[in-house]
Every structure is written in structure tokens, then in C-alpha cells.
Scaffold this active site. Sequence first.
Site, short mmCIF file in Angstrom:
data_model
loop_
_atom_site.label_atom_id
_atom_site.label_comp_id
_atom_site.label_asym_id
_atom_site.label_seq_id
_atom_site.Cartn_x
_atom_site.Cartn_y
_atom_site.Cartn_z
N ARG A 242 0.85 -1.18 0.00
CA ARG A 242 0.00 0.00 0.00
C ARG A 242 0.89 1.24 0.00
O ARG A 242 1.87 1.31 0.75
CB ARG A 242 -0.92 0.02 1.23
CG ARG A 242 -2.14 -0.88 1.13
CD ARG A 242 -3.12 -0.40 0.04
NE ARG A 242 -4.31 -1.21 -0.03
CZ ARG A 242 -4.47 -2.29 -0.81
NH1 ARG A 242 -3.49 -2.67 -1.62
NH2 ARG A 242 -5.62 -2.95 -0.81
N GLU A 271 -3.26 7.51 -4.54
CA GLU A 271 -3.66 7.01 -5.86
C GLU A 271 -4.95 7.70 -6.32
O GLU A 271 -5.85 7.89 -5.50
CB GLU A 271 -3.90 5.50 -5.78
CG GLU A 271 -2.60 4.75 -5.56
CD GLU A 271 -2.79 3.23 -5.52
OE1 GLU A 271 -3.86 2.73 -5.90
OE2 GLU A 271 -1.84 2.57 -5.07
N HIS A 289 -0.81 -0.03 -9.98
CA HIS A 289 -1.50 -0.91 -9.03
C HIS A 289 -2.07 -2.15 -9.75
O HIS A 289 -3.29 -2.36 -9.77
CB HIS A 289 -2.59 -0.16 -8.26
CG HIS A 289 -2.95 -0.80 -6.95
ND1 HIS A 289 -3.40 -0.10 -5.86
CD2 HIS A 289 -2.92 -2.11 -6.56
CE1 HIS A 289 -3.65 -0.94 -4.86
NE2 HIS A 289 -3.37 -2.17 -5.26
C1 DGY Z 1 -5.62 -5.95 -2.94
O1 DGY Z 1 -6.35 -6.92 -3.19
O2 DGY Z 1 -5.56 -5.45 -1.82
C2 DGY Z 1 -4.80 -5.42 -4.07
O3 DGY Z 1 -4.15 -4.26 -3.74
C3 DGY Z 1 -5.61 -5.24 -5.33
O4 DGY Z 1 -5.96 -6.47 -5.81
#
Ligand code: DGY
Length: 329
Positions: A242, A271, A289
Amino acid sequence: MSEPRFLITTPLPEPAYALLSAQGTVDVWEHEHSSGELAEAAASGRYSVILSQLTDRLGAAELADAKIDGIANYAVGFDNIDIAAATSAGIMVGNTPGVLTAPTADIAMLLILATARRCIEADTYTRAGLFEGWKPSLLLGSDVSGATLGLIGSGRIAAATARRAAGFDMVIQHCSVRGPHDRVAPGESELELGQRVSFDELIETSDFVSVHVPLAENTYHLVNAAVLSRMKRSAILVNTARGPVVDEAALVAALKSGEIAAAGLDVYENEPRLASGLVELANSVLLPHVGSATVSVRSKMAELCALNAIAMSRREIPPHPVNPQAWHS
Ligand code: DGY
């Protein structure tokens, strides 16, 4: 019992719709929506379960008047949802772990290789017609084989990244940073490879530092200016977890000043906006992402998300609950 009504906030791949529509009524939003609109839908009493995206903010304000049984998040991460607020409102939250472990680890490995071997710079150079033949000093990168990979986090995705890195003869070390919703008991790890070290040792001795922790209060800006300044000047930072785990402005400064050598990022602090200056840096590889972005994985995520939603609409504990205590508190 009346049939459940589901709200899908952004169209999902099949089999989500097929599974849900066999159980009840499904509304699918195809438009950009605000958190106010989401809060209204949650409070309307029309929906039993909302199938949300990581881009849907479901904080205490949005959940204040919610009349839903559950939220099925189409992601393994759930930092877009205030879990404490959901729990105290009696709202179960489900996520989609497991199915996206391998592709996310693939992307971490891809970023390790792409940054070390300057893949994007080399591609751009070739397309620009600058390649005039082999030269001893053309686009030299750094070694992956024999380099030390430091994994921040020791869960499933860290473990899968370690397995891939072992295949590239990397030396693996890892440290645990526990989050509030971790299921693995303290001292346990899903990582069987490499050596467990302290966070400080990891950042000071790794050639590559790869982030694999969820976003939580204790991981926000975990990699900040002070941490970046203690990394090797030759080190490369990779983040597939993240964005806000890394202080992105501090990262841009460290990349500009040569405090670290390069960064490979799939996630960003705000983002879809990127920190000022990041795009101009040739020593960064930037992906939008896409850790879980394969056709089959997105479909498996859709299936898990729908199965979570269906269970919650029946007031059954879903296959992947984040806060199973929500209905007992
Ligand atoms: C998640 O699932 O948390 C990813 O960042 C996106 O698939």
C-alpha cells in the site's frame, strides 16, 4: 425471509453477477460515485451487502447510519474500511486473500528485476533508435543474484516473493511488523526461507527492500525519510503493498539526492496521483497498481467476493471474514 439485494459499486468480472443474481437482486453502479452516495446507499435499507472496491472509502462517517449486514471488499487489503466502525455497527467485512498472492509476488519480483537491470530505461532507449550496437558500458545495472533481499512483513505475499527470489539466488532476510488484524500469532511466520532480523538491521543491510505489510496505523509512513537515509546508497525499494506505507515525498527526495539507488512501485500514497517529481525520475519504475491484474485472478477474486456477500446476506460467517466478531459484539 425476503430475498437479499446486493450493491456492486463497480462492475466486477464473472462469476460475481451470476452467483449473486442466483440468490437475489443485484444493482451494479457503472458511474463514478462519491462517498456521500455510498453512505446514502448503505443507509437506505435497500441493501443487505455492499460489494466494494479498495477505492471506496467506507469510514466511520460513511458507516454512521448504515443498515447493511456486510461489506464484501474486492481486495485482500481493507484499509479503505474503518473496521472498528464496521464492527461496532454490527457490519461484517469480508476480503479476498490467497488468490492474489502469486501474481502480487510476481510483480514484486518483476520490479526487483526491472529496477536492478534498468528494464524501462533500456526499452525506452531501444525504441528511441539509440541502440547502435553492443558496448561494454551500456546501461549497466546492479546484480540480483547474490544480493540481499529484505522483506518487510512475513505473511503470504512476502513468503511467495521469497520463494521467487530464492530461485534468483538472492539472500533473503525478513522482519515482522504486526498489524491490528493479523491472524498469525506473534513469533509465527508464513516465511520458511531466509533469516528473521530486526527492522533496523533489515533496512541497513539489504540491497533490495520490499514492502509486504498491510496499511494500518502502525505501518503508515513506516518507510520515511529517516529510514531511507539509513538504507544503503545502492539499495532499491520495492512497494507492492500500500502506498502510504512509504512517505512518497521523502522517497522522491531520496531518489533525487542519490540517498538510495532506485524504486519500483505498484502502489502510491494518494492514488491515482503521484508525488511531485516521481514521474521525471529515470531511477523509478512505476506501475498502476496491477499486482493482482491477471484475468484468472480477478475472476477468482470476484468469486470469493460474491461468496462472502452471499454468506453475509444469510447472516452466515463468510469464507473470509475480517472481523468475525462483528455479529457478536
Ligand atoms: C488488494 O487486493 O488489496 C490489491 O491491492 C488489489 O488487488
